[in-house]
Design a protein around this motif. Structure first.
Motif, PDB file in Angstrom:
ATOM      1  N   SER A  30     -28.779  53.468 -18.355  1.00 28.15           N
ATOM      2  CA  SER A  30     -27.241  53.575 -17.877  1.00 28.15           C
ATOM      3  C   SER A  30     -26.249  53.426 -19.006  1.00 28.15           C
ATOM      4  N   LEU A  31     -26.521  52.251 -19.944  1.00 30.07           N
ATOM      5  CA  LEU A  31     -25.420  52.225 -21.159  1.00 30.07           C
ATOM      6  C   LEU A  31     -25.361  53.302 -21.961  1.00 30.07           C
ATOM      7  N   LEU A  32     -26.430  53.999 -22.365  1.00 27.05           N
ATOM      8  CA  LEU A  32     -26.620  55.100 -23.238  1.00 27.05           C
ATOM      9  C   LEU A  32     -25.746  56.620 -22.551  1.00 27.05           C
ATOM     10  N   THR A  33     -25.909  56.527 -21.221  1.00 28.85           N
ATOM     11  CA  THR A  33     -25.350  57.474 -20.359  1.00 28.85           C
ATOM     12  C   THR A  33     -23.796  57.554 -20.477  1.00 28.85           C
ATOM     13  N   GLN A  34     -23.327  55.915 -20.131  1.00 26.84           N
ATOM     14  CA  GLN A  34     -22.115  55.684 -20.264  1.00 26.84           C
ATOM     15  C   GLN A  34     -21.306  56.024 -21.571  1.00 26.84           C
ATOM     16  N   LEU A  35     -22.287  55.997 -22.648  1.00 28.10           N
ATOM     17  CA  LEU A  35     -21.760  56.165 -23.925  1.00 28.10           C
ATOM     18  C   LEU A  35     -21.519  57.604 -24.379  1.00 28.10           C
ATOM     19  N   GLY A  36     -22.002  58.222 -23.499  1.00 33.26           N
ATOM     20  CA  GLY A  36     -21.891  59.878 -23.529  1.00 33.26           C
ATOM     21  C   GLY A  36     -23.293  60.400 -24.340  1.00 33.26           C
ATOM     22  N   VAL A  37     -24.249  59.823 -24.744  1.00 34.48           N
ATOM     23  CA  VAL A  37     -25.420  60.244 -25.216  1.00 34.48           C
ATOM     24  C   VAL A  37     -26.129  61.454 -24.287  1.00 34.48           C
ATOM     25  N   PRO A  38     -26.227  62.581 -24.815  1.00 34.77           N
ATOM     26  CA  PRO A  38     -27.194  63.660 -23.909  1.00 34.77           C
ATOM     27  C   PRO A  38     -28.421  63.245 -23.823  1.00 34.77           C
ATOM     28  N   GLN A  39     -28.975  63.675 -22.613  1.00 41.40           N
ATOM     29  CA  GLN A  39     -30.067  63.329 -22.412  1.00 41.40           C
ATOM     30  C   GLN A  39     -31.199  63.881 -23.007  1.00 41.40           C
ATOM     31  N   ALA A  40     -30.973  64.873 -23.796  1.00 41.45           N
ATOM     32  CA  ALA A  40     -31.969  65.533 -24.764  1.00 41.45           C
ATOM     33  C   ALA A  40     -32.059  64.580 -25.996  1.00 41.45           C
ATOM     34  N   ASP A  41     -31.124  63.609 -26.307  1.00 45.23           N
ATOM     35  CA  ASP A  41     -31.243  62.760 -27.282  1.00 45.23           C
ATOM     36  C   ASP A  41     -31.740  61.350 -26.917  1.00 45.23           C
ATOM     37  N   ILE A  42     -32.179  61.092 -25.575  1.00 46.27           N
ATOM     38  CA  ILE A  42     -32.760  59.969 -25.218  1.00 46.27           C
ATOM     39  C   ILE A  42     -34.210  59.953 -24.813  1.00 46.27           C
ATOM     40  N   HIS A  43     -35.112  59.160 -25.723  1.00 47.52           N
ATOM     41  CA  HIS A  43     -36.478  59.143 -25.559  1.00 47.52           C
ATOM     42  C   HIS A  43     -36.919  57.851 -25.166  1.00 47.52           C
ATOM     43  N   TYR A  44     -37.932  57.666 -24.306  1.00 46.32           N
ATOM     44  CA  TYR A  44     -38.207  56.160 -23.886  1.00 46.32           C
ATOM     45  C   TYR A  44     -39.738  56.127 -23.676  1.00 46.32           C
ATOM     46  N   GLU A  45     -40.422  55.044 -23.571  1.00 49.35           N
ATOM     47  CA  GLU A  45     -41.861  54.917 -23.197  1.00 49.35           C
ATOM     48  C   GLU A  45     -41.953  53.813 -22.144  1.00 49.35           C
TER      49      GLU A  45
ATOM     50  N   ALA B 101     -26.964  61.101 -32.464  1.00 48.39           N
ATOM     51  CA  ALA B 101     -28.071  60.547 -33.008  1.00 48.39           C
ATOM     52  C   ALA B 101     -29.331  60.769 -32.237  1.00 48.39           C
ATOM     53  N   ALA B 102     -30.477  60.420 -32.570  1.00 48.13           N
ATOM     54  CA  ALA B 102     -31.634  60.283 -31.760  1.00 48.13           C
ATOM     55  C   ALA B 102     -31.756  59.095 -31.264  1.00 48.13           C
ATOM     56  N   PHE B 103     -32.130  58.861 -29.971  1.00 52.37           N
ATOM     57  CA  PHE B 103     -32.065  57.141 -29.375  1.00 52.37           C
ATOM     58  C   PHE B 103     -33.645  57.226 -28.833  1.00 52.37           C
ATOM     59  N   TYR B 104     -34.174  56.150 -29.302  1.00 62.78           N
ATOM     60  CA  TYR B 104     -35.544  55.754 -28.733  1.00 62.78           C
ATOM     61  C   TYR B 104     -35.315  54.256 -28.278  1.00 62.78           C
ATOM     62  N   PHE B 105     -36.147  54.254 -27.056  1.00 68.54           N
ATOM     63  CA  PHE B 105     -36.005  52.794 -26.622  1.00 68.54           C
ATOM     64  C   PHE B 105     -37.407  52.605 -25.871  1.00 68.54           C
ATOM     65  N   CYS B 106     -37.784  51.101 -25.796  1.00 71.80           N
ATOM     66  CA  CYS B 106     -39.050  50.685 -25.218  1.00 71.80           C
ATOM     67  C   CYS B 106     -38.813  49.387 -24.488  1.00 71.80           C
ATOM     68  N   GLY B 107     -39.321  48.878 -23.451  1.00 72.34           N
ATOM     69  CA  GLY B 107     -39.332  47.496 -23.114  1.00 72.34           C
ATOM     70  C   GLY B 107     -39.554  47.544 -21.819  1.00 72.34           C
ATOM     71  N   PRO B 108     -39.371  46.146 -21.190  1.00 68.25           N
ATOM     72  CA  PRO B 108     -39.481  45.927 -19.568  1.00 68.25           C
ATOM     73  C   PRO B 108     -38.786  47.049 -18.873  1.00 68.25           C
TER      74      PRO B 108
ATOM     75  N   ASP C  53     -39.551  62.263 -33.918  1.00 65.04           N
ATOM     76  CA  ASP C  53     -39.040  63.535 -34.516  1.00 65.04           C
ATOM     77  C   ASP C  53     -38.645  63.819 -35.733  1.00 65.04           C
ATOM     78  N   VAL C  54     -39.764  63.730 -36.608  1.00 68.01           N
ATOM     79  CA  VAL C  54     -39.249  63.498 -38.111  1.00 68.01           C
ATOM     80  C   VAL C  54     -38.460  64.856 -38.542  1.00 68.01           C
ATOM     81  N   GLN C  55     -38.455  65.935 -38.019  1.00 65.46           N
ATOM     82  CA  GLN C  55     -37.589  67.029 -38.298  1.00 65.46           C
ATOM     83  C   GLN C  55     -36.287  67.078 -37.933  1.00 65.46           C
ATOM     84  N   ASP C  56     -35.829  66.093 -36.955  1.00 67.11           N
ATOM     85  CA  ASP C  56     -34.300  65.742 -36.910  1.00 67.11           C
ATOM     86  C   ASP C  56     -33.870  64.896 -38.072  1.00 67.11           C
ATOM     87  N   GLU C  57     -32.752  65.528 -38.901  1.00 67.00           N
ATOM     88  CA  GLU C  57     -32.111  64.652 -39.801  1.00 67.00           C
ATOM     89  C   GLU C  57     -31.098  63.720 -39.588  1.00 67.00           C
TER      90      GLU C  57
END
Length: 404
Positions: A381-396, A365-372, A263-267
């Protein structure tokens, strides 16, 4: 739209699908490929053998049943799958074939419990869902074909350069054989590569994330060689690309696709986290951010078994040295003596909550992750424990969609 009675019948099958869904989809693929073996040229055979495709389809059918009275809730999933279908070359004429054998599989597995009322309700529901896919995919095909440098189906590309990135990952720089422009893409997207492996009766299609920023006269893919492991065969296509495809060789590519995009609009700050070959879309994202959005703070975290399988390490470290807004962090399961001597690492072991809290300055922040998949489940699970909102979690997911 479906009438109330049809919706009630579909919903009544939810408990049955929860129990028998994978049996139904396994039987579906048996029927499909027996009647239409030509479709083996589209489907990923490895995912079939490992049961991944059957599980993914069972989950999709189950979701459709659960949300049958509000199908708009699954529209994002429809679009995600439609990207994959467009990149594979799925066409409208395939949908009636799929519908016939899906209903047949339901009847085969459920027997007399699959009454005419149930089969008719599912036939209506499938028709509605198929129409949604056909409509979305038709728009994608048209948009892909009409864009500058775009094309339909598959196009011949020449391997301009082949670069070994690690013990298991090799990059391929691909330029169009016809010398014409190529379609632009968004960081995080992938292309499909179609190959004919000698000795194999069918063509094989695989998706590979684009691993460099858009705007270049080439596409770059970075492919992990999948060796044989316990319970998992060696990758036909990845080994063929590593061993047989050389510079000057030709590969057939579909135009870029995928909805896992930056998301290039998110600063705000961007946190990119990858495991293994999951770093490929992240490299595309970080190269784009540094080049075109230098004001954004970027944290790049990569986990690997050890340094010899860590691809693109030095280029990323050089990028961080030249761009103070970028910080890079490596986590290896096992450190070599050279790692220990040169301090070319940041953590030994696995990603954990304490280390993430140490290196990620804020969860705004905007979090993006990918892997096995196991890595992604743990990280989610770790990001949820950190309190990162689901709307800011993106994965493939690489391959059929699973669940975190």
């Amino acid at each position: 739209m479906l009438n109330k009675q049809t919706i009630e019948v579909i919903k009544s099958t939810v408990p049955v699908l929860e129990i028998h869904g994978t049996n139904i989809t396994t039987r579906f693929y048996d029927r499909l490929f027996t009647s239409h073996p030509e479709l083996l040229n589209i489907f990923n055979h490895a995912n079939q053998k490992q049961g991944k495709q059957q599980t993914a389809l069972a989950n999709a059918v189950y979701a459709a049943a659960v949300h049958i009275d509000k199908l708009e809730a699954i529209l994002p999933v429809v679009k995600q799958i439609a990207h994959k279908h467009r990149s594979l070359g799925v066409k409208p004429e395939h949908y009636p074939i799929v519908g016939e054998h899906l209903l047949g599989a339901i009847k085969d597995i459920l027997g007399d419990a699959a009454t005419e009322e149930i089969l008719q309700a599912w036939a209506e529901a499938y028709g509605l869902i198929a129409d949604a896919f056909i409509s979305v995919e038709a728009e994608m095909y048209d948009q892909t074909r009409r864009q500058q440098g775009g094309w339909a189906d598959f196009r011949a590309f020449k391997v301009a350069e082949k670069v070994k990135e690690s013990d298991v990952i090799t990059s391929f720089y691909l330029v169009p054989e016809d010398g014409k422009p190529i379609a632009d893409f968004q960081p995080g997207q992938y292309i499909s590569v179609k190959v004919e492996v000698p000795g194999e009766p069918n063509t094989h299609i695989r998706q590979y994330s684009l691993s460099d920023a858009p705007g270049n006269p080439y596409y770059r893919i970075s492919v992990k060689r999948e060796d044989e492991k316990t319970g998992k065969p060696a990758g036909h296509v990845s080994n063929y690309l590593h061993q047989a495809v050389q510079e000057g060789g030709i590969l057939w590519l579909s135009a870029p696709a995928g909805d896992f995009v930056l998301d290039v609009q998110d600063e705000r700050r961007v946190v990119l986290i990858s495991g293994g070959v999951g770093l490929t879309p992240m490299v595309s994202m970080v190269n784009t951010l540094v080049d075109k959005y230098p004001q954004r703070q970027v944290t790049f975290i990569h986990a690997a078994k050890h340094s010899s399988v860590h691809a693109m390490k030095e280029p990323l470290e050089q990028l961080a040295l030249a761009n103070p807004q970028l910080s890079v962090h490596w986590c290896y399961n096992k450190l070599s003596d050279e790692d220990k001597a040169n301090r070319t690492y940041h953590k030994e072991g696995y990603l954990d909550l304490a280390w993430l809290q140490e290196i990620v300055p804020s969860t705004d922040a905007a979090f993006y992750f990918c892997g096995p998949v196991p890595f992604m489940r743990a990280l989610n699970s770790l990001l949820t424990q950190l309190g990162v909102p689901q709307a800011d979690i993106h994965y493939e997911f690489f391959g059929p969609a699973s669940s975190l």
